[in-house]
Design a protein around this motif. Structure first.
Motif, PDB file in Angstrom:
ATOM      1  N   ALA A  19      16.605  18.916   4.067  1.00  0.00           N
ATOM      2  CA  ALA A  19      17.061  17.787   3.254  1.00  0.00           C
ATOM      3  C   ALA A  19      16.566  16.471   3.850  1.00  0.00           C
ATOM      4  N   ARG A  20      16.616  16.377   5.193  1.00  0.00           N
ATOM      5  CA  ARG A  20      16.111  15.157   5.857  1.00  0.00           C
ATOM      6  C   ARG A  20      14.614  15.002   5.610  1.00  0.00           C
ATOM      7  N   LYS A  21      13.871  16.120   5.697  1.00  0.00           N
ATOM      8  CA  LYS A  21      12.436  16.060   5.448  1.00  0.00           C
ATOM      9  C   LYS A  21      12.154  15.630   4.014  1.00  0.00           C
ATOM     10  N   ALA A  22      12.939  16.160   3.090  1.00  0.00           N
ATOM     11  CA  ALA A  22      12.751  15.800   1.682  1.00  0.00           C
ATOM     12  C   ALA A  22      13.022  14.309   1.463  1.00  0.00           C
ATOM     13  N   GLU A  23      14.084  13.794   2.081  1.00  0.00           N
ATOM     14  CA  GLU A  23      14.397  12.362   1.963  1.00  0.00           C
ATOM     15  C   GLU A  23      13.303  11.503   2.575  1.00  0.00           C
ATOM     16  N   LEU A  24      12.784  11.955   3.717  1.00  0.00           N
ATOM     17  CA  LEU A  24      11.720  11.209   4.386  1.00  0.00           C
ATOM     18  C   LEU A  24      10.467  11.171   3.526  1.00  0.00           C
ATOM     19  N   LYS A  26      10.373  11.501   0.288  1.00  0.00           N
ATOM     20  CA  LYS A  26      10.706  10.667  -0.865  1.00  0.00           C
ATOM     21  C   LYS A  26      10.563   9.195  -0.496  1.00  0.00           C
ATOM     22  N   PHE A  27      11.029   8.825   0.688  1.00  0.00           N
ATOM     23  CA  PHE A  27      10.938   7.437   1.152  1.00  0.00           C
ATOM     24  C   PHE A  27       9.480   7.028   1.361  1.00  0.00           C
ATOM     25  N   ARG A  28       8.691   7.930   1.967  1.00  0.00           N
ATOM     26  CA  ARG A  28       7.272   7.627   2.213  1.00  0.00           C
ATOM     27  C   ARG A  28       6.514   7.387   0.915  1.00  0.00           C
ATOM     28  N   THR A  31       7.661   4.052  -0.578  1.00  0.00           N
ATOM     29  CA  THR A  31       7.161   2.865   0.109  1.00  0.00           C
ATOM     30  C   THR A  31       5.702   2.612  -0.234  1.00  0.00           C
ATOM     31  N   GLU A  32       4.911   3.668  -0.407  1.00  0.00           N
ATOM     32  CA  GLU A  32       3.523   3.469  -0.805  1.00  0.00           C
ATOM     33  C   GLU A  32       3.453   2.820  -2.174  1.00  0.00           C
ATOM     34  N   VAL A  33       4.269   3.292  -3.091  1.00  0.00           N
ATOM     35  CA  VAL A  33       4.306   2.699  -4.425  1.00  0.00           C
ATOM     36  C   VAL A  33       4.872   1.286  -4.336  1.00  0.00           C
ATOM     37  N   ASP A  34       5.921   1.125  -3.542  1.00  0.00           N
ATOM     38  CA  ASP A  34       6.544  -0.187  -3.406  1.00  0.00           C
ATOM     39  C   ASP A  34       5.587  -1.196  -2.787  1.00  0.00           C
ATOM     40  N   GLU A  35       4.759  -0.748  -1.834  1.00  0.00           N
ATOM     41  CA  GLU A  35       3.811  -1.672  -1.229  1.00  0.00           C
ATOM     42  C   GLU A  35       2.834  -2.204  -2.268  1.00  0.00           C
ATOM     43  N   LYS A  36       2.419  -1.346  -3.185  1.00  0.00           N
ATOM     44  CA  LYS A  36       1.527  -1.796  -4.258  1.00  0.00           C
ATOM     45  C   LYS A  36       2.248  -2.785  -5.161  1.00  0.00           C
ATOM     46  N   VAL A  37       3.480  -2.472  -5.518  1.00  0.00           N
ATOM     47  CA  VAL A  37       4.275  -3.345  -6.375  1.00  0.00           C
ATOM     48  C   VAL A  37       4.539  -4.669  -5.675  1.00  0.00           C
ATOM     49  N   VAL A  38       4.858  -4.594  -4.391  1.00  0.00           N
ATOM     50  CA  VAL A  38       5.127  -5.807  -3.621  1.00  0.00           C
ATOM     51  C   VAL A  38       3.867  -6.666  -3.557  1.00  0.00           C
ATOM     52  N   ALA A  39       2.718  -6.040  -3.349  1.00  0.00           N
ATOM     53  CA  ALA A  39       1.463  -6.788  -3.299  1.00  0.00           C
ATOM     54  C   ALA A  39       1.191  -7.468  -4.642  1.00  0.00           C
ATOM     55  N   GLU A  40       1.452  -6.745  -5.729  1.00  0.00           N
ATOM     56  CA  GLU A  40       1.261  -7.336  -7.052  1.00  0.00           C
ATOM     57  C   GLU A  40       2.214  -8.508  -7.274  1.00  0.00           C
ATOM     58  N   ARG A  41       3.460  -8.328  -6.881  1.00  0.00           N
ATOM     59  CA  ARG A  41       4.442  -9.408  -7.033  1.00  0.00           C
ATOM     60  C   ARG A  41       4.059 -10.614  -6.191  1.00  0.00           C
TER      61      ARG A  41
END
Length: 121
Positions: A19-24, A26-28, A31-41
């Motif tokens: 479960a911890r691996k799955a959460e990790l 999911k987070f990774r 964050t990759e998607v969020d970094e793209k969104v953050v860069a666009e913003r």
């Protein structure tokens, strides 16, 4: 019917680790998607800031132009007022000169009458 199955301690530890691996993971991925969104913003914010600064410069230029135009108009009004004041002063001086000439004329006429009266006596 089967009896209630209880997991052993090892099973619970393995399940928690997975479960911890799955959460990790999911987070990774997030964050990759969020970094793209953050860069666009961030790029959009930079564009907005640049546009805001450009508008501020335009407003400042317009205000400076307006201030210069008002200064020229004020100088023109002041010059016109000085010219009018000078014209009034010239007119007042001319009126004072006419009044002095009229007073001198009246004095001469009065003196002439006085001399005529003295001559008759």
């Amino acid at each position: 019917m089967s009896a209630f199955k209880t997991d052993s301690f090892g099973d619970r530890v393995r399940n928690a680790a997975s479960a911890r691996k799955a959460e990790l993971e999911k987070f990774r991925t997030k964050t990759e998607v969020d970094e793209k969104v953050v860069a666009e913003r961030e790029a959009a914010r930079r564009e907005i800031v640049a546009a805001r600064e450009a508008r501020a410069l335009e407003r400042k230029a317009a205000a400076d132009e307006k201030q210069a135009r008002e200064a020229v108009e004020k100088a023109e009004r002041d010059a016109a007022l000085k010219l009018e004041q000078a014209a009034r002063e010239v007119e007042a001086a001319a009126e004072a000169e006419r009044a002095a000439a009229l007073e001198a004329e009246r004095k001469l006429a009065r003196d002439a009458r006085y001399a005529a009266r003295k001559a008759r006596k």
